[in-house]
Design an enzyme around this catalytic site. Structure first.
Site, PDB file in Angstrom:
ATOM      1  CG  HIS A 195      -2.024  -0.889   1.265  1.00  0.00           C
ATOM      2  ND1 HIS A 195      -1.900  -2.229   1.080  1.00  0.00           N
ATOM      3  CD2 HIS A 195      -3.357  -0.656   1.451  1.00  0.00           C
ATOM      4  CE1 HIS A 195      -3.098  -2.802   1.144  1.00  0.00           C
ATOM      5  NE2 HIS A 195      -4.006  -1.863   1.371  1.00  0.00           N
ATOM      6  CD  GLU A 198      -5.653   3.321   2.015  1.00  0.00           C
ATOM      7  OE1 GLU A 198      -4.707   2.751   2.604  1.00  0.00           O
ATOM      8  OE2 GLU A 198      -6.853   2.965   2.151  1.00  0.00           O
ATOM      9  CG  ASP A 277     -10.728  -3.459   3.977  1.00  0.00           C
ATOM     10  OD1 ASP A 277     -10.231  -4.486   4.454  1.00  0.00           O
ATOM     11  OD2 ASP A 277     -10.048  -2.457   3.652  1.00  0.00           O
TER      12      ASP A 277
HETATM   13  N1  ADE Z   1      -5.922  -2.910   6.091  1.00  0.00           N
HETATM   14  C1  ADE Z   1      -7.132  -3.278   5.656  1.00  0.00           C
HETATM   15  N2  ADE Z   1      -7.594  -2.385   4.766  1.00  0.00           N
HETATM   16  C2  ADE Z   1      -6.625  -1.459   4.611  1.00  0.00           C
HETATM   17  C3  ADE Z   1      -6.497  -0.285   3.814  1.00  0.00           C
HETATM   18  N3  ADE Z   1      -7.451   0.121   2.973  1.00  0.00           N
HETATM   19  N4  ADE Z   1      -5.366   0.435   3.929  1.00  0.00           N
HETATM   20  C4  ADE Z   1      -4.393   0.054   4.769  1.00  0.00           C
HETATM   21  N5  ADE Z   1      -4.470  -1.031   5.526  1.00  0.00           N
HETATM   22  C5  ADE Z   1      -5.573  -1.782   5.457  1.00  0.00           C
HETATM   23 ZN    ZN Z   2      -6.070  -2.227   1.127  1.00  0.00          ZN
END
Ligand code: ADE
Ligand code: ZN
Length: 339
Positions: A195, A198, A277
């Protein structure tokens, strides 16, 4: 006349946290099975808490709800529920992240969490027609040495993981802290994702590429703040796994209408559509596809391109990728716009 919504294409889902698929009903069912007193009066009370102001406000609930996962059967039930739903969403291949370190920290052995998920993944192609890969994600807001220890344990137990990832609270926890973890993963023959961008700055995306040598970036939407980085991502065809509903729910973007997905397509970036998620963010991958089609009026050819990019960015075998690309092309050719 309201434009008719196109069906969603067959695709690979390559940004999905299995713990983020725990629906409120299953949370209550697992709590009852395990004799856990939930801090919620009922389903409605739990659902009312699904309002987030940023990534951390979501993570607090996400980690708290994980507490209902205690046995292999719990992990298996969660995984089966996702695959059943994903099959109806057109998912033909999934690379699913799980957070074994988070479970270990609350006293659940790696064997329990990994075996529970894998027992179902092993039968997924046969049962749901979905090929799978498992990604062990590590928590960037915990010490890097701890992540390395957990990776060594996963390798020692022969956990069938194909890749590692980096997740949890991003801002203030840069990729540069995890160079040794990623070096070790590559040495063990694993693929790598992280990631980045974000909520964090574009420099985190650059660090993930230059220091962690990742194969793809999860999210990466803040790259648009750095035109030179965008050029590089296009030139090097670095895949970005985009999660539109997630970005809106976590207020990384103000509204769906302001989501940068159309600009990313215009730039020629390699992007896929994913659910992140889904139980928390209002939808599975088909809901994400439907939403971007509705909001941006994407054509069938554009939807097909997003699906093709998801397959090309996946770690599926060359044969499987070719098979799925064929399915997307057949889907693209079957629509009214293709005539
Ligand atoms: N863990 C679960 N979903 C996440 C997300 N969108 N960003 C970072 N960590 C996560
Ligand atoms: Zn994620």
């Amino acid at each position: 006349m309201v434009a008719e919504l196109l069906a969603t294409p067959p695709c690979a889902e390559i940004h999905l946290h299995i713990e983020g698929t725990l629906e409120p009903e299953l949370i209550f069912e697992l709590a009852a099975r395990n004799g856990i007193d939930l801090p919620y009066a009922d389903l409605e009370d739990l659902r009312a808490r699904y309002r987030f102001t940023d990534l951390q406000s979501f993570l607090d609930l996400y980690y708290s709800n994980m507490d209902v996962l205690r046995t292999e059967a719990d992990f298996a039930d969660m995984t089966r529920a996702y695959l059943r739903r994903a099959a109806t969403a057109g998912v033909r291949h999934v690379e699913m992240m799980m957070d074994p370190q988070a479970h270990l920290l609350r006293g659940i052995p790696l064997e329990t969490s990994v075996r529970g998920v894998c027992a179902v993944l092993e039968r997924s192609e046969e049962e749901f027609g979905i090929s799978t890969g498992l990604i062990a994600a590590f928590l960037r807001d915990r010490p890097a040495a701890e992540a390395l220890e957990v990776l060594e344990e996963l390798l020692a137990m022969g956990a069938p993981i194909i890749a590692i990832g980096l997740d949890s609270a991003e801002v203030g926890n840069p990729p540069s802290w995890f160079v040794e973890l990623y070096r070790r993963a590559r040495e063990a023959g694993l693929r790598t994702v992280a990631h980045a961008g974000e909520e964090g700055p574009p420099t985190y995306i650059v660090e993930a590429l230059d220091l962690l040598l990742v194969d793809r970036i999860d999210h990466g939407i803040t790259c648009l703040d750095d035109p030179a980085l965008v050029e590089r991502l296009v030139r090097e065809r670095i895949p970005l796994t985009i999660c539109p509903l997630s970005n809106v729910r976590l207020q990384a973007v103000e509204s769906l209408a302001q989501h940068p997905l159309p600009q990313m397509l215009d730039h020629g970036l390699n992007i896929s559509v994913n659910s992140d998620d889904p139980a928390y963010f209002g939808g599975y991958v088909d809901d994400n596809f439907r939403t971007v089609q509705e909001v941006f009026g994407l054509s069938r050819a554009q939807l097909a391109r997003l699906a093709e990019d998801s397959i090309e960015a996946s770690f599926a075998s060359a044969g499987r990728r070719a098979e799925l690309l064929g399915e997307v092309r057949a889907w693209a050719a079957a629509g009214p716009e293709a005539a």
